[in-house]
Design an enzyme around this catalytic site. Structure first.
Site, short mmCIF file in Angstrom:
data_model
loop_
_atom_site.label_atom_id
_atom_site.label_comp_id
_atom_site.label_asym_id
_atom_site.label_seq_id
_atom_site.Cartn_x
_atom_site.Cartn_y
_atom_site.Cartn_z
N LYS A 132 0.96 -1.34 -0.15
CA LYS A 132 0.13 0.02 -0.08
C LYS A 132 0.92 1.28 0.10
CE LYS A 132 -1.90 -1.04 4.12
NZ LYS A 132 -1.24 -2.40 4.35
N ARG A 136 11.32 -1.54 11.09
CA ARG A 136 10.08 -1.05 11.97
C ARG A 136 9.89 -1.79 13.11
NH1 ARG A 136 4.78 0.26 8.41
NH2 ARG A 136 3.97 -1.24 9.80
N ARG A 174 -0.45 -9.00 13.15
CA ARG A 174 -1.20 -8.21 12.49
C ARG A 174 -1.93 -8.65 11.33
NH1 ARG A 174 4.30 -5.49 10.71
NH2 ARG A 174 3.23 -4.37 9.17
P1 AP5 Z 1 4.89 -1.56 1.96
O1 AP5 Z 1 4.53 -0.58 0.83
O2 AP5 Z 1 5.57 -1.06 3.09
O3 AP5 Z 1 3.59 -2.29 2.49
P2 AP5 Z 1 2.16 -1.89 3.13
O4 AP5 Z 1 0.94 -2.38 2.61
O5 AP5 Z 1 2.21 -0.46 3.38
O6 AP5 Z 1 2.52 -2.47 4.51
P3 AP5 Z 1 2.38 -2.26 5.96
O7 AP5 Z 1 3.24 -2.98 6.90
O8 AP5 Z 1 2.67 -0.68 6.06
O9 AP5 Z 1 0.90 -2.22 6.16
P4 AP5 Z 1 0.25 -2.20 7.82
O10 AP5 Z 1 -0.97 -2.10 7.35
O11 AP5 Z 1 0.50 -3.47 8.33
O12 AP5 Z 1 1.19 -1.20 8.53
P5 AP5 Z 1 0.77 0.45 8.92
O13 AP5 Z 1 1.56 1.30 9.18
O14 AP5 Z 1 -0.69 0.65 8.09
O15 AP5 Z 1 5.69 -2.85 1.40
C1 AP5 Z 1 6.25 -3.80 2.07
C2 AP5 Z 1 7.64 -4.24 1.96
O16 AP5 Z 1 7.27 -5.41 0.58
C3 AP5 Z 1 8.64 -3.27 1.55
O17 AP5 Z 1 9.90 -3.89 1.91
C4 AP5 Z 1 8.59 -3.12 0.04
O18 AP5 Z 1 9.87 -2.78 -0.58
C5 AP5 Z 1 8.43 -4.53 -0.48
N1 AP5 Z 1 7.39 -4.52 -1.56
C6 AP5 Z 1 6.47 -3.76 -1.99
N2 AP5 Z 1 6.02 -4.08 -3.32
C7 AP5 Z 1 6.63 -5.42 -3.77
C8 AP5 Z 1 6.72 -6.02 -4.90
N3 AP5 Z 1 5.67 -5.92 -5.91
N4 AP5 Z 1 7.51 -7.17 -4.77
C9 AP5 Z 1 8.22 -7.42 -3.57
N5 AP5 Z 1 8.38 -6.74 -2.61
C10 AP5 Z 1 7.76 -5.34 -2.68
O19 AP5 Z 1 0.00 0.25 10.32
C11 AP5 Z 1 1.05 -0.21 11.43
C12 AP5 Z 1 0.26 0.00 12.86
O20 AP5 Z 1 -0.43 0.99 13.09
C13 AP5 Z 1 -1.03 -1.07 12.87
O21 AP5 Z 1 -0.71 -2.54 13.34
C14 AP5 Z 1 -1.89 -0.45 14.05
O22 AP5 Z 1 -1.33 -0.85 15.26
C15 AP5 Z 1 -1.58 0.99 13.84
N6 AP5 Z 1 -2.58 1.59 12.55
C16 AP5 Z 1 -2.69 2.13 11.60
N7 AP5 Z 1 -3.42 2.41 11.03
C17 AP5 Z 1 -4.64 2.28 11.94
C18 AP5 Z 1 -5.94 2.39 11.89
N8 AP5 Z 1 -6.60 2.84 10.79
N9 AP5 Z 1 -6.78 2.05 12.83
C19 AP5 Z 1 -6.02 1.22 14.18
N10 AP5 Z 1 -4.70 1.13 14.07
C20 AP5 Z 1 -3.88 1.66 12.86
MG MG Z 2 2.47 1.05 4.79
#
Ligand code: AP5
Ligand code: MG
Ligand code: ZN
Length: 215
Positions: free
Chosen positions: A13, A160, A171
């Site tokens: 994402k 992270r 997660r």
């Molecule tokens: P990346 O682009 O970083 O993936 P992502 O989908 O953004 O993954 P996140 O881990 O950020 O999602 P998340 O939902 O768990 O975390 P968030 O920060 O929202 O890509 C991942 C990896 O893959 C990278 O190394 C990239 O280089 C690689 N990659 C990308 N594309 C690729 C491809 N095509 N091929 C190979 N490799 C690839 O949330 C974190 C925490 O915050 C949550 O657990 C929760 O506690 C809190 N939180 C956040 N939002 C909320 C909410 N709305 N409500 C309540 N709690 C929340």
């Molecule tokens: Mg992200």
């Protein structure tokens, strides 16, 4: 362009949202990034959020909703935005709808980035992010040229806190139980666009653009 990005942890994402930001200069609103900034700043909100994030659980809805509402009211959101990682459960989606109708805004699409479950663990354990510019790397799939150093700006790369195997498992469970139902939520509204999230980052981006009918 007013978009929601749906997808499991590690689906890409953030990676894809950043490409849209570059191309269309609309802001990426990542609740995860906003929360991590609050944690780093040591605010009361950050301290509360950290205890949930470290366990891989969702931060309480009221915290996240307040943060998003404040952000959406800023001027740069008038021409569009990408909500990344929000909404994350049905209540947040319903509250977002209320917020948007009060602001006289309407979502154009909810884009789901679909990645097979088995790929996610490696993507997350391999992720490295630049402290200075936020560029993302992956030691297995798109490694930086120099270990621990950002290709773009020379900044230091970090891992992270929640990218540990145990926390990742939690997660992914939380995602399945609470976030996955949003696919139906947006499908029923007729605005869900599903895109395969495997293959090259550029190819996936091209598919997202074509699903959105943009060039
Ligand atoms: P990346 O682009 O970083 O993936 P992502 O989908 O953004 O993954 P996140 O881990 O950020 O999602 P998340 O939902 O768990 O975390 P968030 O920060 O929202 O890509 C991942 C990896 O893959 C990278 O190394 C990239 O280089 C690689 N990659 C990308 N594309 C690729 C491809 N095509 N091929 C190979 N490799 C690839 O949330 C974190 C925490 O915050 C949550 O657990 C929760 O506690 C809190 N939180 C956040 N939002 C909320 C909410 N709305 N409500 C309540 N709690 C929340
Ligand atoms: Mg992200
Ligand atoms: Zn950098």
């Amino acid at each position: 362009m007013k978009l929601v990005f749906l997808g499991a942890p590690g689906a890409g994402k953030g990676t894809q949202a950043k490409k849209l930001v570059e191309k269309y200069s609309i802001p990426q609103i990542s609740t995860g990034d906003l929360l991590r900034a609050a944690v780093a700043a040591g605010t009361a909100l950050g301290k509360e959020a950290k205890s949930y994030m470290d366990k891989g659980e969702l931060v309480p809805d009221r915290v996240v909703l307040g943060m998003v509402e404040e952000r959406l009211k800023q001027d740069d959101c008038k021409k569009g935005y990408i909500l990344d990682g929000f909404p994350r459960n049905t209540l947040q989606a319903e509250e977002l709808d209320k917020m948007l109708s009060a602001l006289n805004m309407q979502l154009d699409a909810a884009v789901s980035v679909d990645v097979p479950f088995d790929d996610l663990m490696k993507r997350l354990t391999g992720r490295r992010t630049c402290k200075a510019c936020g560029q993302m790397y992956n030691i297995y799939f798109n490694a930086p040229q120099k270990n621990g150093i950002c290709d773009k700006c020379g900044g230091e790369l970090f891992q992270r806190d929640d990218d540990k195997e145990e926390t990742i498992k939690k997660r992914l469970d939380v995602y399945n139980a609470q976030t996955a139902p949003l696919f139906d939520y947006y499908k029923n509204k007729g605005i869900l666009k599903s895109v395969a999230g495997t293959g090259s980052i550029d190819n996936i981006f091209a598919n997202i653009c074509s699903a959105l009918g943009i060039k």
